[in-house]
Motif scaffolding. Structure first.
Motif, PDB file in Angstrom:
ATOM      1  N   HIS A  18       0.807  -1.225   0.000  1.00 61.70           N
ATOM      2  CA  HIS A  18       0.000   0.000   0.000  1.00 61.70           C
ATOM      3  C   HIS A  18       0.842   1.278   0.000  1.00 61.70           C
ATOM      4  O   HIS A  18       0.295   2.373  -0.112  1.00 61.70           O
ATOM      5  CB  HIS A  18      -0.943   0.027   1.208  1.00 61.70           C
ATOM      6  CG  HIS A  18      -1.951  -1.073   1.208  1.00 61.70           C
ATOM      7  ND1 HIS A  18      -2.623  -1.488   0.078  1.00 61.70           N
ATOM      8  CD2 HIS A  18      -2.409  -1.855   2.206  1.00 61.70           C
ATOM      9  CE1 HIS A  18      -3.448  -2.476   0.388  1.00 61.70           C
ATOM     10  NE2 HIS A  18      -3.333  -2.719   1.672  1.00 61.70           N
ATOM     11  N   HIS A  19       2.134   1.143   0.116  1.00 66.99           N
ATOM     12  CA  HIS A  19       2.987   2.325   0.190  1.00 66.99           C
ATOM     13  C   HIS A  19       2.847   3.259  -1.011  1.00 66.99           C
ATOM     14  O   HIS A  19       2.838   4.482  -0.820  1.00 66.99           O
ATOM     15  CB  HIS A  19       4.439   1.929   0.421  1.00 66.99           C
ATOM     16  CG  HIS A  19       4.667   1.326   1.783  1.00 66.99           C
ATOM     17  ND1 HIS A  19       5.896   0.866   2.186  1.00 66.99           N
ATOM     18  CD2 HIS A  19       3.817   1.096   2.826  1.00 66.99           C
ATOM     19  CE1 HIS A  19       5.796   0.387   3.416  1.00 66.99           C
ATOM     20  NE2 HIS A  19       4.540   0.505   3.819  1.00 66.99           N
ATOM     21  N   PRO A  20       2.710   2.737  -2.232  1.00 68.25           N
ATOM     22  CA  PRO A  20       2.549   3.674  -3.353  1.00 68.25           C
ATOM     23  C   PRO A  20       1.327   4.589  -3.194  1.00 68.25           C
ATOM     24  O   PRO A  20       1.407   5.790  -3.468  1.00 68.25           O
ATOM     25  CB  PRO A  20       2.407   2.766  -4.577  1.00 68.25           C
ATOM     26  CG  PRO A  20       3.142   1.518  -4.192  1.00 68.25           C
ATOM     27  CD  PRO A  20       2.860   1.351  -2.712  1.00 68.25           C
ATOM     28  N   GLU A  21       0.201   4.049  -2.737  1.00 68.46           N
ATOM     29  CA  GLU A  21      -1.002   4.872  -2.544  1.00 68.46           C
ATOM     30  C   GLU A  21      -0.823   5.867  -1.411  1.00 68.46           C
ATOM     31  O   GLU A  21      -1.370   6.960  -1.439  1.00 68.46           O
ATOM     32  CB  GLU A  21      -2.230   3.997  -2.250  1.00 68.46           C
ATOM     33  CG  GLU A  21      -2.700   3.170  -3.430  1.00 68.46           C
ATOM     34  CD  GLU A  21      -2.131   1.753  -3.416  1.00 68.46           C
ATOM     35  OE1 GLU A  21      -1.068   1.509  -2.807  1.00 68.46           O
ATOM     36  OE2 GLU A  21      -2.753   0.882  -4.040  1.00 68.46           O
ATOM     37  N   LEU A  22      -0.036   5.497  -0.410  1.00 69.00           N
ATOM     38  CA  LEU A  22       0.172   6.366   0.750  1.00 69.00           C
ATOM     39  C   LEU A  22       1.203   7.457   0.481  1.00 69.00           C
ATOM     40  O   LEU A  22       1.269   8.438   1.216  1.00 69.00           O
ATOM     41  CB  LEU A  22       0.615   5.531   1.955  1.00 69.00           C
ATOM     42  CG  LEU A  22      -0.369   4.463   2.419  1.00 69.00           C
ATOM     43  CD1 LEU A  22       0.271   3.564   3.465  1.00 69.00           C
ATOM     44  CD2 LEU A  22      -1.643   5.084   2.939  1.00 69.00           C
ATOM     45  N   SER A  23       1.984   7.277  -0.560  1.00 70.43           N
ATOM     46  CA  SER A  23       3.063   8.229  -0.844  1.00 70.43           C
ATOM     47  C   SER A  23       2.607   9.463  -1.612  1.00 70.43           C
ATOM     48  O   SER A  23       3.372  10.405  -1.756  1.00 70.43           O
ATOM     49  CB  SER A  23       4.187   7.526  -1.615  1.00 70.43           C
ATOM     50  OG  SER A  23       3.743   7.189  -2.914  1.00 70.43           O
ATOM     51  N   ASP A  24       1.381   9.466  -2.090  1.00 72.36           N
ATOM     52  CA  ASP A  24       0.904  10.592  -2.913  1.00 72.36           C
ATOM     53  C   ASP A  24      -0.435  11.102  -2.367  1.00 72.36           C
ATOM     54  O   ASP A  24      -1.501  10.628  -2.760  1.00 72.36           O
ATOM     55  CB  ASP A  24       0.761  10.130  -4.361  1.00 72.36           C
ATOM     56  CG  ASP A  24       0.483  11.282  -5.322  1.00 72.36           C
ATOM     57  OD1 ASP A  24       0.071  12.377  -4.872  1.00 72.36           O
ATOM     58  OD2 ASP A  24       0.682  11.074  -6.535  1.00 72.36           O
ATOM     59  N   LEU A  25      -0.356  12.062  -1.468  1.00 73.26           N
ATOM     60  CA  LEU A  25      -1.553  12.599  -0.834  1.00 73.26           C
ATOM     61  C   LEU A  25      -2.503  13.222  -1.852  1.00 73.26           C
ATOM     62  O   LEU A  25      -3.713  12.985  -1.799  1.00 73.26           O
ATOM     63  CB  LEU A  25      -1.192  13.627   0.241  1.00 73.26           C
ATOM     64  CG  LEU A  25      -2.361  14.354   0.904  1.00 73.26           C
ATOM     65  CD1 LEU A  25      -3.294  13.374   1.601  1.00 73.26           C
ATOM     66  CD2 LEU A  25      -1.845  15.402   1.880  1.00 73.26           C
ATOM     67  N   ASP A  26      -1.983  13.986  -2.774  1.00 73.45           N
ATOM     68  CA  ASP A  26      -2.856  14.639  -3.760  1.00 73.45           C
ATOM     69  C   ASP A  26      -3.649  13.617  -4.564  1.00 73.45           C
ATOM     70  O   ASP A  26      -4.861  13.785  -4.781  1.00 73.45           O
ATOM     71  CB  ASP A  26      -2.047  15.545  -4.699  1.00 73.45           C
ATOM     72  CG  ASP A  26      -1.470  16.757  -3.984  1.00 73.45           C
ATOM     73  OD1 ASP A  26      -2.046  17.170  -2.950  1.00 73.45           O
ATOM     74  OD2 ASP A  26      -0.435  17.278  -4.450  1.00 73.45           O
ATOM     75  N   ASP A  27      -2.993  12.549  -4.998  1.00 74.11           N
ATOM     76  CA  ASP A  27      -3.681  11.498  -5.748  1.00 74.11           C
ATOM     77  C   ASP A  27      -4.706  10.786  -4.861  1.00 74.11           C
ATOM     78  O   ASP A  27      -5.817  10.495  -5.303  1.00 74.11           O
ATOM     79  CB  ASP A  27      -2.674  10.486  -6.302  1.00 74.11           C
ATOM     80  CG  ASP A  27      -3.351   9.467  -7.202  1.00 74.11           C
ATOM     81  OD1 ASP A  27      -3.966   9.874  -8.220  1.00 74.11           O
ATOM     82  OD2 ASP A  27      -3.275   8.267  -6.886  1.00 74.11           O
ATOM     83  N   ALA A  28      -4.327  10.525  -3.615  1.00 71.48           N
ATOM     84  CA  ALA A  28      -5.254   9.862  -2.687  1.00 71.48           C
ATOM     85  C   ALA A  28      -6.507  10.712  -2.489  1.00 71.48           C
ATOM     86  O   ALA A  28      -7.627  10.185  -2.482  1.00 71.48           O
ATOM     87  CB  ALA A  28      -4.564   9.599  -1.354  1.00 71.48           C
TER      88      ALA A  28
END
Length: 145
Positions: A43-53
């Protein structure tokens, strides 16, 4: 965070992930969240980009993909339930399941299924969640091979 929005939840987990990378000080709940984040490198890729999340708030998960924010929230919820033993008996039930499986993380994933089932049944029937049925379901798993 007693009634966080989806954006609040995503912001929280992304911030904790970033703090962990920078070895920054954390509040107690953030430290617990960071421990569960460390257990889920997928899940780190999703957690690394706040704007995308934040841009994806409200979007359904892709086929065959779980929502990392929901998943991590469930880990935190179960941890909190166990810490205060609410509903009464959940701590012992999770401890039994953990002992049976030999792994807290694996036990949490099974408890998540029980928690999800309880919430689904509650919503479907339009009644409050049945904490005793939830605990009984966890205990059943603890006694199965």
């Amino acid at each position: 965070m007693f009634n966080p929005s989806q954006a609040d939840v995503r912001r929280f987990f992304c911030t904790v992930y970033t703090k962990g990378l920078g070895d920054e000080p954390m509040e107690a709940i953030e430290t617990l969240a960071h421990q569960w984040i460390a257990e889920h490198p997928e899940h780190h890729p999703e957690l690394s980009d706040l704007d995308d999340a934040l841009a994806r708030v409200g979007e359904p998960a892709q086929e065959g993909q779980e929502n990392p924010f929901l998943h991590l929230s469930m880990h935190l919820s179960i941890s909190e339930q166990c810490s205060i033993d609410q509903p009464p008996g959940i701590r012992q039930a999770v401890e039994l399941l953990t002992a049976r499986r030999g792994d807290l993380h694996a036990a949490h994933h099974e408890v998540m299924e029980c928690l999800g089932r309880m919430l689904w049944e509650s919503q479907r029937a339009g009644r409050p969640p049945d904490g005793q049925a939830y605990i009984d379901h966890v205990r059943q798993r603890a006694t199965q091979d």
